[in-house]
Design an enzyme around this catalytic site. Sequence first.
Site, mmCIF file in Angstrom:
data_model
loop_
_atom_site.group_PDB
_atom_site.id
_atom_site.type_symbol
_atom_site.label_atom_id
_atom_site.label_comp_id
_atom_site.label_asym_id
_atom_site.label_seq_id
_atom_site.Cartn_x
_atom_site.Cartn_y
_atom_site.Cartn_z
ATOM 1 N N ASP A 1 0.876 -1.171 0.000
ATOM 2 C CA ASP A 1 0.000 0.000 0.000
ATOM 3 C C ASP A 1 0.912 1.220 0.000
ATOM 4 O O ASP A 1 1.995 1.177 0.590
ATOM 5 C CB ASP A 1 -0.869 -0.010 1.274
ATOM 6 C CG ASP A 1 -2.141 0.821 1.129
ATOM 7 O OD1 ASP A 1 -3.239 0.244 1.291
ATOM 8 O OD2 ASP A 1 -2.038 2.044 0.876
ATOM 9 N N ASN B 1 -4.107 6.925 1.378
ATOM 10 C CA ASN B 1 -5.428 7.163 1.970
ATOM 11 C C ASN B 1 -5.683 6.174 3.112
ATOM 12 O O ASN B 1 -6.816 5.740 3.328
ATOM 13 C CB ASN B 1 -6.493 7.023 0.869
ATOM 14 C CG ASN B 1 -7.835 7.569 1.295
ATOM 15 O OD1 ASN B 1 -7.921 8.451 2.149
ATOM 16 N ND2 ASN B 1 -8.902 7.013 0.737
ATOM 17 N N ASP C 1 4.530 2.159 -3.968
ATOM 18 C CA ASP C 1 3.639 2.948 -4.806
ATOM 19 C C ASP C 1 3.488 2.211 -6.132
ATOM 20 O O ASP C 1 4.417 2.175 -6.945
ATOM 21 C CB ASP C 1 4.234 4.343 -5.008
ATOM 22 C CG ASP C 1 3.249 5.267 -5.699
ATOM 23 O OD1 ASP C 1 2.202 4.757 -6.173
ATOM 24 O OD2 ASP C 1 3.518 6.473 -5.762
ATOM 25 N N SER D 1 -16.629 -2.127 -9.741
ATOM 26 C CA SER D 1 -17.719 -1.392 -9.082
ATOM 27 C C SER D 1 -18.987 -1.436 -9.925
ATOM 28 O O SER D 1 -18.924 -1.479 -11.169
ATOM 29 C CB SER D 1 -17.265 0.065 -8.920
ATOM 30 O OG SER D 1 -18.350 0.894 -8.615
ATOM 31 N N TYR E 1 -13.180 8.438 -12.178
ATOM 32 C CA TYR E 1 -12.998 7.290 -11.279
ATOM 33 C C TYR E 1 -13.734 6.069 -11.840
ATOM 34 O O TYR E 1 -13.164 4.985 -11.981
ATOM 35 C CB TYR E 1 -13.520 7.617 -9.862
ATOM 36 C CG TYR E 1 -13.906 6.392 -9.089
ATOM 37 C CD1 TYR E 1 -12.933 5.615 -8.473
ATOM 38 C CD2 TYR E 1 -15.237 5.967 -9.011
ATOM 39 C CE1 TYR E 1 -13.283 4.448 -7.794
ATOM 40 C CE2 TYR E 1 -15.595 4.818 -8.346
ATOM 41 C CZ TYR E 1 -14.618 4.065 -7.742
ATOM 42 O OH TYR E 1 -14.975 2.910 -7.091
ATOM 43 N N LYS F 1 -12.426 2.130 -13.618
ATOM 44 C CA LYS F 1 -12.856 0.758 -13.306
ATOM 45 C C LYS F 1 -13.203 0.024 -14.600
ATOM 46 O O LYS F 1 -12.829 -1.133 -14.800
ATOM 47 C CB LYS F 1 -14.060 0.779 -12.350
ATOM 48 C CG LYS F 1 -13.727 1.285 -10.966
ATOM 49 C CD LYS F 1 -12.785 0.335 -10.231
ATOM 50 C CE LYS F 1 -12.302 0.878 -8.919
ATOM 51 N NZ LYS F 1 -11.204 0.109 -8.318
ATOM 52 N N LEU G 1 -22.419 8.506 2.018
ATOM 53 C CA LEU G 1 -23.530 8.682 2.957
ATOM 54 C C LEU G 1 -23.201 8.227 4.384
ATOM 55 O O LEU G 1 -23.441 8.980 5.338
ATOM 56 C CB LEU G 1 -24.763 7.913 2.428
ATOM 57 C CG LEU G 1 -25.989 7.930 3.330
ATOM 58 C CD1 LEU G 1 -26.513 9.339 3.535
ATOM 59 C CD2 LEU G 1 -27.077 7.036 2.749
HETATM 60 C C1 UD1 Z 1 -20.314 6.587 -4.884
HETATM 61 C C2 UD1 Z 1 -19.852 6.620 -6.294
HETATM 62 C C3 UD1 Z 1 -19.473 5.243 -6.748
HETATM 63 C C4 UD1 Z 1 -18.386 4.698 -5.858
HETATM 64 C C5 UD1 Z 1 -18.835 4.743 -4.409
HETATM 65 C C6 UD1 Z 1 -17.663 4.434 -3.530
HETATM 66 C C7 UD1 Z 1 -21.008 8.528 -7.301
HETATM 67 C C8 UD1 Z 1 -21.984 8.951 -8.335
HETATM 68 N N1 UD1 Z 1 -20.844 7.213 -7.156
HETATM 69 O O1 UD1 Z 1 -21.491 5.790 -4.852
HETATM 70 O O2 UD1 Z 1 -18.986 5.283 -8.070
HETATM 71 O O3 UD1 Z 1 -18.083 3.367 -6.213
HETATM 72 O O4 UD1 Z 1 -19.295 6.046 -4.066
HETATM 73 O O5 UD1 Z 1 -18.055 4.303 -2.229
HETATM 74 O O6 UD1 Z 1 -20.422 9.343 -6.631
HETATM 75 N N2 UD1 Z 1 -26.208 10.820 -0.150
HETATM 76 C C9 UD1 Z 1 -26.883 11.828 0.543
HETATM 77 N N3 UD1 Z 1 -26.135 12.648 1.334
HETATM 78 C C10 UD1 Z 1 -24.785 12.537 1.491
HETATM 79 C C11 UD1 Z 1 -24.110 11.515 0.766
HETATM 80 C C12 UD1 Z 1 -24.859 10.686 -0.052
HETATM 81 O O7 UD1 Z 1 -28.093 11.966 0.440
HETATM 82 O O8 UD1 Z 1 -24.181 13.332 2.228
HETATM 83 C C13 UD1 Z 1 -26.999 9.891 -0.990
HETATM 84 C C14 UD1 Z 1 -26.591 9.850 -2.448
HETATM 85 O O9 UD1 Z 1 -27.294 10.816 -3.188
HETATM 86 C C15 UD1 Z 1 -26.954 8.398 -2.826
HETATM 87 C C16 UD1 Z 1 -26.698 7.624 -1.532
HETATM 88 O O10 UD1 Z 1 -26.748 8.591 -0.484
HETATM 89 O O11 UD1 Z 1 -28.329 8.298 -3.132
HETATM 90 C C17 UD1 Z 1 -25.365 6.917 -1.495
HETATM 91 O O12 UD1 Z 1 -24.323 7.844 -1.788
HETATM 92 P P1 UD1 Z 1 -22.764 7.484 -1.616
HETATM 93 O O13 UD1 Z 1 -22.539 6.864 -0.287
HETATM 94 O O14 UD1 Z 1 -21.979 8.723 -1.943
HETATM 95 O O15 UD1 Z 1 -22.507 6.358 -2.695
HETATM 96 P P2 UD1 Z 1 -22.815 6.357 -4.281
HETATM 97 O O16 UD1 Z 1 -23.057 7.715 -4.785
HETATM 98 O O17 UD1 Z 1 -23.867 5.331 -4.519
#
Ligand code: UD1
Length: 342
Positions: free
Chosen positions: A33, A37, A60, A127, A152, A156, A202
């Site tokens: 690694d 990150n 790296d 992914s 990104y 993939k 999220l």
């Molecule tokens: C994102 C990436 C995906 C990547 C993954 C890695 C995008 C479009 N996709 O997935 O390519 O493999 O992360 O983990 O960025 N949400 C909120 N509030 C927040 C954050 C997220 O409402 O503060 C919602 C988003 O709109 C989505 C869901 O939660 O509906 C999941 O979001 P997130 O955890 O960022 O994952 P992805 O967007 O699905």
Amino acid sequence: MKNKILVTGGTGFIGSHTVVELQNNGFEVVIVDNLSNSYEKVVDDIAKITNIKPVFKKVDLKNKCEVSEFFKDNHDFFGIIHFAASKAVGESVKKPLPYYENNINSTINILEMMIKYDINNVVFSSSCTVYGQPDVLPVSETAPLKKAMSPYGNTKHICEDIIDDTAAASNINAINLRYFNPIGAHESAFIGEYPQGTPNNLIPYLTQTAAGIRECLSVYGDDYNTPDGTGIRDYIHVVDLANAHVSAIKRMLDKKMKSKVEVFNIGTGIGYSVLDIIKTFEKVNGIKINYKIIERREGDIEKVWADPTLANTELGWHAKHNLDDMLRSSWQWECRRDKNEG
Ligand code: UD1
């Protein structure tokens, strides 16, 4: 030799959980690694769980010289699980070239070494982003791949193509695992996700809001064509995801592959909305989340969840943890994380 596995990106979120499950299944693990990150201390945290400290080398992988140097002395691997990559979607939109440089060159360098030292098995960290917004749900592996929403995501897709072409022209066998949304943490709470700076995903944003580090969680849009209007994803416990890699390696060891390159969706098959996640988190952890609905996030898809039938039948793998388990362990990790630091 038979049971020795190289894990690239092994101190990261999914990598560290996979190292634990490999060790639990009797595999000897070497981690490389670049710590861009993650933290070297994760190696000790893994050992706290398994009582085995994996060998760790800071390498790296985009640097051909460093990679050659490492493989000169370390090449008696049955296989390689290749996680190492940059993964911040938003950052990749702003700085595409470092993303292409890192993710693609690292993969090329690994494949070159595999050919040079006759290492014939690779599991690649792909992914569900390669499907974009699928036309049919649940999405299966035969769905058409769509133009990625970000550099990104594109890396993939490109790396899957590079692996396909290289496998066709060499002794290499590959399993590409297309992950849905990995969340949760090991039940010990010794390892988990360490987002640097403000989280984009999220769950870390949610747990940091619960912990009072963030004031309010923004929900990105409630006007999607879904039952409650918020986006739907297939969230999968990181320990289940880690075990999918063990199943993939065992399939290679047992010579059960049906073609030189196989692809599997790794998800639960169940979609949850953002509001489902908030409500379930509140229920299982007894904490109220301060949240507000704001506009959609650019580049987000509306809904996606997996058809995991192929992984269930061919890999013999099933997701064992439910959403309650995922959100309970995410919170336990958030509570332990500070104490683990340092
Ligand atoms: C994102 C990436 C995906 C990547 C993954 C890695 C995008 C479009 N996709 O997935 O390519 O493999 O992360 O983990 O960025 N949400 C909120 N509030 C927040 C954050 C997220 O409402 O503060 C919602 C988003 O709109 C989505 C869901 O939660 O509906 C999941 O979001 P997130 O955890 O960022 O994952 P992805 O967007 O699905």
